[in-house]
Design a protein around this motif. Structure first.
Motif, PDB file in Angstrom:
ATOM      1  N   LEU A   1       0.829  -1.206   0.000  1.00 23.84           N
ATOM      2  CA  LEU A   1       0.000   0.000   0.000  1.00 23.84           C
ATOM      3  C   LEU A   1       0.868   1.261   0.000  1.00 23.84           C
ATOM      4  CD1 LEU A   1      -2.836  -1.043   2.466  1.00 23.84           C
ATOM      5  CD2 LEU A   1      -2.803  -1.191  -0.010  1.00 23.84           C
ATOM      6  N   GLN A   2       2.178   1.069   0.021  1.00 18.90           N
ATOM      7  CA  GLN A   2       3.143   2.178   0.026  1.00 18.90           C
ATOM      8  C   GLN A   2       2.749   3.227   1.046  1.00 18.90           C
ATOM      9  OE1 GLN A   2       2.055   2.675  -3.850  1.00 18.90           O
ATOM     10  NE2 GLN A   2       3.015   0.756  -4.390  1.00 18.90           N
ATOM     11  N   ASN A   3       2.363   2.741   2.183  1.00 17.02           N
ATOM     12  CA  ASN A   3       1.887   3.652   3.223  1.00 17.02           C
ATOM     13  C   ASN A   3       2.449   3.188   4.554  1.00 17.02           C
ATOM     14  OD1 ASN A   3       0.366   5.123   5.081  1.00 17.02           O
ATOM     15  ND2 ASN A   3      -1.367   5.205   3.682  1.00 17.02           N
ATOM     16  N   PRO A   4       3.348   3.986   5.128  1.00 11.99           N
ATOM     17  CA  PRO A   4       3.975   3.570   6.387  1.00 11.99           C
ATOM     18  C   PRO A   4       2.994   3.506   7.557  1.00 11.99           C
ATOM     19  CG  PRO A   4       4.764   5.736   5.705  1.00 11.99           C
ATOM     20  CD  PRO A   4       3.890   5.241   4.614  1.00 11.99           C
ATOM     21  N   LEU A   5       1.792   4.052   7.365  1.00 14.03           N
ATOM     22  CA  LEU A   5       0.799   3.999   8.445  1.00 14.03           C
ATOM     23  C   LEU A   5      -0.195   2.855   8.245  1.00 14.03           C
ATOM     24  CD1 LEU A   5       0.122   7.811   8.794  1.00 14.03           C
ATOM     25  CD2 LEU A   5       1.513   6.383  10.264  1.00 14.03           C
ATOM     26  N   ALA A   6       0.017   2.061   7.209  1.00 10.49           N
ATOM     27  CA  ALA A   6      -0.902   0.947   6.954  1.00 10.49           C
ATOM     28  C   ALA A   6      -0.528  -0.248   7.820  1.00 10.49           C
ATOM     29  CB  ALA A   6      -0.840   0.551   5.491  1.00 10.49           C
ATOM     30  N   SER A   7      -1.504  -1.073   8.094  1.00 12.08           N
ATOM     31  CA  SER A   7      -1.266  -2.323   8.824  1.00 12.08           C
ATOM     32  C   SER A   7      -2.445  -3.232   8.512  1.00 12.08           C
ATOM     33  CB  SER A   7      -1.182  -2.052  10.321  1.00 12.08           C
ATOM     34  OG  SER A   7      -2.471  -1.795  10.830  1.00 12.08           O
ATOM     35  N   PRO A   8      -2.377  -4.511   8.917  1.00 14.98           N
ATOM     36  CA  PRO A   8      -3.535  -5.365   8.651  1.00 14.98           C
ATOM     37  C   PRO A   8      -4.834  -4.767   9.209  1.00 14.98           C
ATOM     38  CG  PRO A   8      -1.681  -6.687   9.317  1.00 14.98           C
ATOM     39  CD  PRO A   8      -1.260  -5.265   9.479  1.00 14.98           C
ATOM     40  N   TYR A   9      -4.712  -3.931  10.255  1.00 13.70           N
ATOM     41  CA  TYR A   9      -5.893  -3.244  10.776  1.00 13.70           C
ATOM     42  C   TYR A   9      -6.529  -2.388   9.698  1.00 13.70           C
ATOM     43  CZ  TYR A   9      -5.722  -4.276  15.725  1.00 13.70           C
ATOM     44  OH  TYR A   9      -5.803  -4.913  16.918  1.00 13.70           O
ATOM     45  N   THR A  10      -5.656  -1.761   8.892  1.00 14.48           N
ATOM     46  CA  THR A  10      -6.137  -0.878   7.830  1.00 14.48           C
ATOM     47  C   THR A  10      -7.022  -1.639   6.847  1.00 14.48           C
ATOM     48  OG1 THR A  10      -3.922   0.013   7.968  1.00 14.48           O
ATOM     49  CG2 THR A  10      -5.322   0.913   6.258  1.00 14.48           C
ATOM     50  N   LEU A  11      -6.715  -2.927   6.677  1.00 18.42           N
ATOM     51  CA  LEU A  11      -7.499  -3.723   5.718  1.00 18.42           C
ATOM     52  C   LEU A  11      -8.818  -4.209   6.322  1.00 18.42           C
ATOM     53  CD1 LEU A  11      -4.680  -5.939   4.213  1.00 18.42           C
ATOM     54  CD2 LEU A  11      -5.711  -3.919   3.218  1.00 18.42           C
ATOM     55  N   GLY A  12      -8.976  -3.984   7.605  1.00 18.37           N
ATOM     56  CA  GLY A  12     -10.223  -4.389   8.248  1.00 18.37           C
ATOM     57  C   GLY A  12     -10.223  -5.824   8.756  1.00 18.37           C
TER      58      GLY A  12
END
Lengths: 342, 247
Positions: free
Chosen positions: A90-101
């Motif tokens: 996601l090229q996003n340092p703030l993303a995590s599996p949480y971000t995917l729901g």
């Protein structure tokens, strides 16, 4: 760089060992290192060294602390790897599996099973984790399908925004369930904060297998993950089939997160922080980041679990609360502190 | 100019854009191999979109044949073998070193579990860094470089990809005069098959063999530079007296 990184990974391996030994030893009864050694040697090699340790210590260590500490380490490692995958694709340092729901979806499944008092005798104690696993996966599939419908190239910001919106929506439903079914409120909150209490060796073996497969899968993809760090278009121009690769990685991250949290409940922040710490230590090359993040995640989770069960002993704090309490300020320091220096 | 037997890139009725918005409209042309072709046009005329479409990075209607092969049907590694692209908007989300970044240009050659860089690969990478004059900063982190240095790093990566067609979107952006002159000289001398989006009309006319004039996503005129240089189509493309400006 290469030699330095190998040395750094060896140091992290050593720290991992220290943390695991501490987790084996510390608790209501202290098991010293030499006793730990004889207990493990005795169990592994039928050494006949019973005289070198107390039988109760051996029972506590092998049936309670070892599976608990090792599971915490493996869950932390697995979540960290899923975090590396999510952040890179996601090229996003703030993303995590949480971000995917995934996590909120898993919590919803567990909450629904609890409040509706669903019972499937064939699944027994596995009903709750299985339900959480399935709904976690369904949620992420929904996020991906909805993102795909809007944007056929599955661009990063589309998935991140869709994941955030779906997560918020699902979390709102969980809160509503907790309020409407007040007698299950405690259970729902416990699951959403996670715990390693009462875990057994078979949990460890399942996670060990999942993590080994995950490490191999990710190492095979390290070059694509490197290329994707420069953006979708850049990676495509270098020769990466980004749409296909991102789908594979998203499903992989969802599966790994689902397996990691389904026995323990959702535990946040490790998946977000561990990849950052790993990149600070070994740079951006995924060949090193993947391995380092696994151990860093393991160290963080094992330490958090140790704190959760000892700091207010004999009471236990949910491990998710510990990771959030330590993780949130740590992340602010790590991410924003470094940025402000620039 | 339908010349499928000749090496080059052939577009037939190509339409592309972003979502429902069509930016490139029904474009047909043939870009010959071994020559430098420049795309000129006003801001927002569709130059970059045309370049990205031909590179196979945007969904499109119509057909794009690269040396006779339909680009849509080519696996991405095959496309990378044919075409490399220096994009205008490069960004790195994580901090790689200059050397690691250039090495990534060799992605299409990589197989197996870990790195499989042969001795000649490593020598070639070093050569590419020399060409872009970045050998002295090879251990630096790309996030800490200036715009010009970063542009040279991506140019070295492009050289490392060693593809048959080189696509450049405003390649002299951020470059100071010294590197700009060096790059233009190198492109001229290399005779590589180059498709290049340019803002600088003089530089394009000086460097390119062919010019594509684009306006509102359509081709105003396409031809040899000598013909375009004095064509009134230049004025129409830019809505100003370009010929007067050039003289």
């Amino acid at each position: 760089m290469k030699k330095n990184n190998t040395l750094k990974i060896l140091i992290i391996l050593f720290v991992s060992l220290v943390v695991i030994i501490l987790a084996f030893g510390i608790g209501s009864v202290f098991v010293p290192l030499n006793e730990q050694f004889w207990i493990i040697a005795d169990r592994l090699f039928k050494h006949g060294a019973e005289g070198n340790y107390q039988a109760t210590n051996a029972t506590i260590m092998t049936t309670i602390r070892m599976p608990r500490a090792l599971l915490a380490f493996l869950v932390g490692g697995g979540l960290a790897i899923a975090g590396v995958s999510t952040q890179s694709i996601l090229q996003n340092p703030l993303a995590s599996p949480y971000t995917l729901g995934v996590s909120s979806g898993a919590s919803l499944g567990a909450s629904l099973i609890t409040v509706l008092e669903i019972s499937i005798p064939a699944l027994g104690v596995f009903l709750l984790p299985a339900g959480g696993f399935v709904t976690g996966l369904l949620t992420v599939l929904f996020v991906m399908a909805a993102s795909y419908r809007i944007d056929r190239n599955v661009k990063s910001h589309t998935v991140v925004l869709m994941g955030m919106v779906v997560s918020m929506f699902v979390n709102a439903i969980i809160t509503l369930l907790a309020v409407l079914f007040i007698k299950h409120e405690h259970h729902i909150i416990s699951w959403t904060l996670g715990s390693f209490n009462g875990k057994r060796w078979y949990h460890v073996l399942i996670l060990l297998a999942a993590d080994l497969i995950a490490i191999i899968f990710m190492l095979r993809a390290h070059r694509e993950l490197d290329a994707l760090s420069f953006g979708d278009e850049h990676a495509r121009a270098l020769g990466v089939d980004t749409a296909k690769f991102k789908w594979q990685q998203l499903i992989f991250a969802a599966l790994l997160t689902g397996i990691s949290v389904c026995f323990t409940g959702t535990i946040g922040f490790v998946d977000l922080i561990a990849p950052h710490v790993a990149r600070k230590i070994v740079g951006a090359n995924h060949k090193y980041v993947i391995i380092t993040a696994f151990f860093v995640g393991g160290i963080l989770m094992c330490t958090a679990d140790l704190v959760s069960r000892t700091i207010l002993a004999p009471r236990e704090i949910p491990v998710g609360a510990v990771t959030a309490l330590i993780g949130a300020p740590f992340f602010v320091w790590l991410y924003f502190g470094q940025r402000s220096k620039k | 100019m339908s010349e499928t037997s000749k090496k080059g890139i052939e577009l037939s009725n190509v339409t592309s854009g972003y979502g429902k918005k069509k930016v490139i409209k029904n474009v047909s042309l043939f870009i010959p191999s071994g020559e430098i072709t420049a795309i000129l046009g006003e801001n927002g005329s569709g130059k970059t979109t045309l370049l990205r479409t031909i590179a196979g990075l945007l969904d499109h209607e119509g057909s794009i044949l690269v040396d006779g092969e339909e680009i849509k049907k080519m696996p991405y590694k095959e496309r990378a073998k044919k075409i490399s692209l220096l994009s205008q908007m490069n960004s790195a989300y994580f901090s790689f070193s200059v050397y690691e970044t250039v090495k990534m240009g060799r992605y299409r050659f990589q197989k197996g579990f870990f790195d499989s860089y042969k001795e000649e690969d490593l020598k070639f990478i070093e050569e590419c860094m020399k060409r872009a004059d970045i050998l002295d900063i090879k251990d630096e982190i790309i996030g800490e470089l200036s715009g010009g240095q970063l542009q040279r790093v991506y140019l070295a990566q492009l050289f490392a990809q060693d593809s048959e067609y080189v696509f450049l979107d405003e390649p002299t952006n951020h470059l100071d005069l010294k590197y700009r002159v060096k790059l233009e000289k190198e492109l001229k001398e290399s005779r590589a098959s180059t498709l290049c989006v340019y803002h600088d009309i003089r530089a394009a006319l000086d460097m390119a063999d062919n010019i594509i004039l684009v306006k509102n996503g359509e081709i105003v005129k396409y031809g040899k530079t000598a013909d375009i240089r004095e064509s009134e189509a230049l004025n129409r493309t830019f809505d100003m007296d370009v010929l007067g400006y050039l003289s």
